[in-house]
Scaffold this motif. Structure first.
Motif, PDB file in Angstrom:
ATOM      1  N   ASP A 258     -67.298  -2.376  31.617  1.00 31.21           N
ATOM      2  CA  ASP A 258     -67.269  -1.249  30.683  1.00 31.21           C
ATOM      3  C   ASP A 258     -66.170  -0.243  30.998  1.00 31.21           C
ATOM      4  OD1 ASP A 258     -69.272  -2.153  29.040  1.00 31.21           O
ATOM      5  OD2 ASP A 258     -70.872  -1.060  30.055  1.00 31.21           O
ATOM      6  N   MET A 259     -65.939   0.050  32.277  1.00 31.80           N
ATOM      7  CA  MET A 259     -64.902   1.029  32.598  1.00 31.80           C
ATOM      8  C   MET A 259     -63.516   0.499  32.241  1.00 31.80           C
ATOM      9  SD  MET A 259     -64.018   3.974  33.515  1.00 31.80           S
ATOM     10  CE  MET A 259     -65.547   4.644  34.164  1.00 31.80           C
ATOM     11  N   ILE A 260     -63.268  -0.770  32.526  1.00 31.22           N
ATOM     12  CA  ILE A 260     -61.971  -1.354  32.156  1.00 31.22           C
ATOM     13  C   ILE A 260     -61.820  -1.405  30.642  1.00 31.22           C
ATOM     14  CG2 ILE A 260     -60.586  -3.459  32.216  1.00 31.22           C
ATOM     15  CD1 ILE A 260     -60.524  -1.833  34.798  1.00 31.22           C
ATOM     16  N   LEU A 261     -62.882  -1.771  29.939  1.00 28.14           N
ATOM     17  CA  LEU A 261     -62.823  -1.771  28.468  1.00 28.14           C
ATOM     18  C   LEU A 261     -62.489  -0.376  27.939  1.00 28.14           C
ATOM     19  CD1 LEU A 261     -65.917  -4.029  27.721  1.00 28.14           C
ATOM     20  CD2 LEU A 261     -63.532  -4.590  27.201  1.00 28.14           C
ATOM     21  N   LYS A 262     -63.053   0.649  28.545  1.00 26.17           N
ATOM     22  CA  LYS A 262     -62.760   2.021  28.129  1.00 26.17           C
ATOM     23  C   LYS A 262     -61.312   2.363  28.393  1.00 26.17           C
ATOM     24  CE  LYS A 262     -64.458   6.767  28.643  1.00 26.17           C
ATOM     25  NZ  LYS A 262     -65.483   7.624  29.311  1.00 26.17           N
ATOM     26  N   ARG A 263     -60.806   1.976  29.557  1.00 21.91           N
ATOM     27  CA  ARG A 263     -59.405   2.262  29.892  1.00 21.91           C
ATOM     28  C   ARG A 263     -58.440   1.429  29.060  1.00 21.91           C
ATOM     29  NH1 ARG A 263     -60.787   2.682  36.363  1.00 21.91           N
ATOM     30  NH2 ARG A 263     -61.549   4.848  36.253  1.00 21.91           N
ATOM     31  N   ALA A 295     -56.815 -10.562  33.291  1.00 21.34           N
ATOM     32  CA  ALA A 295     -57.146 -10.425  34.709  1.00 21.34           C
ATOM     33  C   ALA A 295     -56.192  -9.440  35.373  1.00 21.34           C
ATOM     34  CB  ALA A 295     -57.061 -11.778  35.404  1.00 21.34           C
ATOM     35  N   GLY A 296     -56.751  -8.560  36.208  1.00 22.26           N
ATOM     36  CA  GLY A 296     -55.903  -7.666  36.996  1.00 22.26           C
ATOM     37  C   GLY A 296     -55.409  -6.444  36.260  1.00 22.26           C
ATOM     38  N   PHE A 297     -56.172  -5.944  35.288  1.00 24.07           N
ATOM     39  CA  PHE A 297     -55.779  -4.723  34.589  1.00 24.07           C
ATOM     40  C   PHE A 297     -55.715  -3.566  35.589  1.00 24.07           C
ATOM     41  CE2 PHE A 297     -56.530  -0.983  31.917  1.00 24.07           C
ATOM     42  CZ  PHE A 297     -55.622  -1.208  30.885  1.00 24.07           C
ATOM     43  N   GLU A 302     -62.701  -5.053  42.683  1.00 20.40           N
ATOM     44  CA  GLU A 302     -63.311  -6.373  42.834  1.00 20.40           C
ATOM     45  C   GLU A 302     -64.628  -6.446  42.067  1.00 20.40           C
ATOM     46  OE1 GLU A 302     -63.489 -10.265  43.851  1.00 20.40           O
ATOM     47  OE2 GLU A 302     -61.812  -8.888  44.256  1.00 20.40           O
ATOM     48  N   ALA A 303     -65.405  -5.354  42.081  1.00 13.94           N
ATOM     49  CA  ALA A 303     -66.670  -5.350  41.350  1.00 13.94           C
ATOM     50  C   ALA A 303     -66.434  -5.445  39.846  1.00 13.94           C
ATOM     51  CB  ALA A 303     -67.460  -4.084  41.686  1.00 13.94           C
ATOM     52  N   MET A 304     -65.422  -4.746  39.343  1.00 14.35           N
ATOM     53  CA  MET A 304     -65.084  -4.813  37.919  1.00 14.35           C
ATOM     54  C   MET A 304     -64.641  -6.224  37.544  1.00 14.35           C
ATOM     55  SD  MET A 304     -62.944  -1.269  37.598  1.00 14.35           S
ATOM     56  CE  MET A 304     -63.727   0.342  37.752  1.00 14.35           C
ATOM     57  N   PHE A 305     -63.873  -6.844  38.415  1.00 13.01           N
ATOM     58  CA  PHE A 305     -63.409  -8.204  38.171  1.00 13.01           C
ATOM     59  C   PHE A 305     -64.586  -9.170  38.122  1.00 13.01           C
ATOM     60  CE2 PHE A 305     -61.798 -12.265  40.100  1.00 13.01           C
ATOM     61  CZ  PHE A 305     -61.145 -12.714  38.966  1.00 13.01           C
ATOM     62  N   ARG A 306     -65.574  -8.971  39.000  1.00 13.18           N
ATOM     63  CA  ARG A 306     -66.752  -9.847  38.991  1.00 13.18           C
ATOM     64  C   ARG A 306     -67.526  -9.710  37.685  1.00 13.18           C
ATOM     65  NH1 ARG A 306     -67.200  -8.307  44.508  1.00 13.18           N
ATOM     66  NH2 ARG A 306     -68.810  -6.755  43.980  1.00 13.18           N
ATOM     67  N   ASN A 307     -67.485  -8.532  37.077  1.00 13.46           N
ATOM     68  CA  ASN A 307     -68.135  -8.355  35.770  1.00 13.46           C
ATOM     69  C   ASN A 307     -67.472  -9.216  34.702  1.00 13.46           C
ATOM     70  OD1 ASN A 307     -70.162  -6.581  36.535  1.00 13.46           O
ATOM     71  ND2 ASN A 307     -68.906  -4.763  36.196  1.00 13.46           N
ATOM     72  N   GLN A 346     -53.759 -14.139  41.391  1.00 14.76           N
ATOM     73  CA  GLN A 346     -54.914 -14.753  42.039  1.00 14.76           C
ATOM     74  C   GLN A 346     -56.153 -14.639  41.168  1.00 14.76           C
ATOM     75  OE1 GLN A 346     -55.754 -13.279  46.030  1.00 14.76           O
ATOM     76  NE2 GLN A 346     -57.942 -13.560  45.684  1.00 14.76           N
ATOM     77  N   ARG A 347     -56.365 -13.455  40.593  1.00 11.19           N
ATOM     78  CA  ARG A 347     -57.533 -13.270  39.739  1.00 11.19           C
ATOM     79  C   ARG A 347     -57.425 -14.103  38.458  1.00 11.19           C
ATOM     80  NH1 ARG A 347     -58.772  -6.713  40.535  1.00 11.19           N
ATOM     81  NH2 ARG A 347     -59.730  -6.980  42.605  1.00 11.19           N
ATOM     82  N   ALA A 348     -56.226 -14.217  37.925  1.00 14.07           N
ATOM     83  CA  ALA A 348     -56.046 -15.047  36.731  1.00 14.07           C
ATOM     84  C   ALA A 348     -56.392 -16.503  37.035  1.00 14.07           C
ATOM     85  CB  ALA A 348     -54.613 -14.928  36.219  1.00 14.07           C
TER      86      ALA A 348
END
Length: 421
Positions: A258-263, A295-297, A302-307, A346-348
């Protein structure tokens, strides 16, 4: 020598490349390569430049015309390439006249850049084509985007959202069906915004219903990528009630946090995405979903990426388009603290690996089932779920029932039931 096209990016570009080739031929252009670029990532721009240089080496005398979103947003970059003869904007590329700006036509003063202000464009039209090189037909119903996601330059490459009138879309699909096409794909930059600029503000669901009602000969109708938060109730009901509307949706999700989506300035939350997939699956249990994920915004922990990883399972996503974050000039995201490029890659890779596992599991579940396959030539086709198939039997352009016999690395294998008889 004929005009050839080289296309990067979305299905809308695929459709417009066919329009470009026809318009260039109408202008009298020959022995030319039309490069239709994508601006979604820096990597897409790099690949286009690489392909242009390679094309010049392979055919030194051939004219090279560059257009598309990257040409619209950074025309000087391509004009500076000695391999490029002409740069056209996204509006100009769809008319015959600009192709005559090449020196071949005796123009005394050669303008290398013909790129107008795309933000002033307010209309789009159904571009009638005499033919496609594929078995399915792509039909542009919308162009442009009124949203401003913080990572995206596409609104500046495509301009404001504008819709093709319903009657023109129906007539184009009727004409294509009469030419023998069995499947039509509705394309656009933001197709769930279709109709907002038309009288009465119709929604995409109404367009889908009208097409299926007035073109009963059309066997399969498919949607390209949609923004789930814009999907109207009539569109969702159509998935339950219209078997000719294919059970496959590709969603513009981008993240599961949600935080990344907001940003990102997206208009949905994680819960919205999960709720949407659950609702559509209740209406059409056999539907499969794909999604775009970044990936990697910037600021992604790491927690946001796991979401983002976990939403693949929660939405039961099958087809993933994974983009490593790429800063695009003049976007708000480019001014945020930038992530380590190695971590982004790496995340991608991690998301792609998860996507491959999800795809493999779903393909394995298809073995033994009978599916409807659109044969696209050379023993290849796609099922109603848009799964690629290596098919034994069937003729190009036919829709045939086939039994799924196995899975390969990237596609199913199948046997047409007519061959098994």
């Amino acid at each position: 020598m004929p005009v050839e096209t080289l296309t990067f990016g979305c299905r809308l570009n695929t459709y417009e490349s066919a329009v470009m080739a026809e318009r260039a031929a109408q202008a009298g252009l020959a022995d030319a390569l039309l490069v239709n670029t994508c601006a979604v990532t820096a990597e897409a721009v790099r690949k286009a430049k690489q392909a242009i240089r390679r094309a010049r080496r392979e055919a030194p005398g051939r004219r090279i015309v560059v257009s598309g979103c990257a040409a619209q947003t950074e025309p000087a970059t391509f004009a500076a390439m000695p391999e490029v003869d002409l740069v056209l904007g996204n509006s100009e590329k769809l008319d015959a006249g600009p192709y005559r700006a090449l020196p071949d036509f005796g123009i005394a003063r050669h303008e290398k850049i013909l790129v107008g202000d795309i933000m002033r464009v307010r209309e789009t039209a159904a571009h009638m084509l005499d033919g496609f090189s594929r078995a399915r037909a792509f039909v542009e119903v919308q162009n442009g985007c009124d949203h401003r996601c913080t990572f995206c330059v596409i609104p500046f490459g495509r301009g404001p959202s504008r819709s093709v009138p319903m009657g023109a879309v129906v007539e184009e699909i009727r004409r294509l069906t009469e030419k023998g096409f069995r499947e039509a794909v509705l394309t656009g930059v933001d197709i769930t915004a279709w109709g907002a600029d038309l009288p009465g503000h119709p929604r995409l669901g109404a367009l889908v219903r009208k097409i299926l009602k007035h073109v009963p000969e059309l066997e399969r109708l498919r949607l390209s990528s949609i923004d789930s938060v814009e999907a109207d109730d009539d569109l969702l009901r159509a998935f339950a009630e219209e078997q000719r509307l294919m059970p496959h949706l590709h969603l513009s999700l981008q993240s599961g946090d949600d935080m990344i989506l907001k940003r990102m300035k997206r208009r949905h939350t994680r819960a919205d995405a999960i709720r949407f997939c659950d609702r559509v699956r209740r209406l059409r249990p056999e539907i499969v979903f794909g999604a775009d994920l970044i990936a990697g915004f910037p600021t992604e922990t790491e927690a946001m990426f796991r979401n983002t990883l976990s939403i693949v399972e929660e939405c039961r996503l099958t087809f993933l388009h994974v983009f490593p974050y790429s800063p695009r000039e003049n976007t708000p995201a480019a001014r945020m603290p930038q992530p380590d490029p190695g971590l982004v890659q790496q995340r991608a890779r991690t998301v792609r690996d998860l996507g491959r596992a999800a795809m493999s599991a779903w393909m394995s579940s298809e073995v033994g089932k009978v599916r409807s396959v659109l044969v696209e030539g050379r023993g290849l086709g796609h099922t109603e779920h848009y799964a690629p198939v290596a098919l034994a039997g069937g003729k190009r352009g036919e829709v045939v029932p086939a039994r799924i016999t196995g899975t390969g690395e990237k596609r199913l294998t199948a046997l047409a039931l007519s061959e098994a008889a």
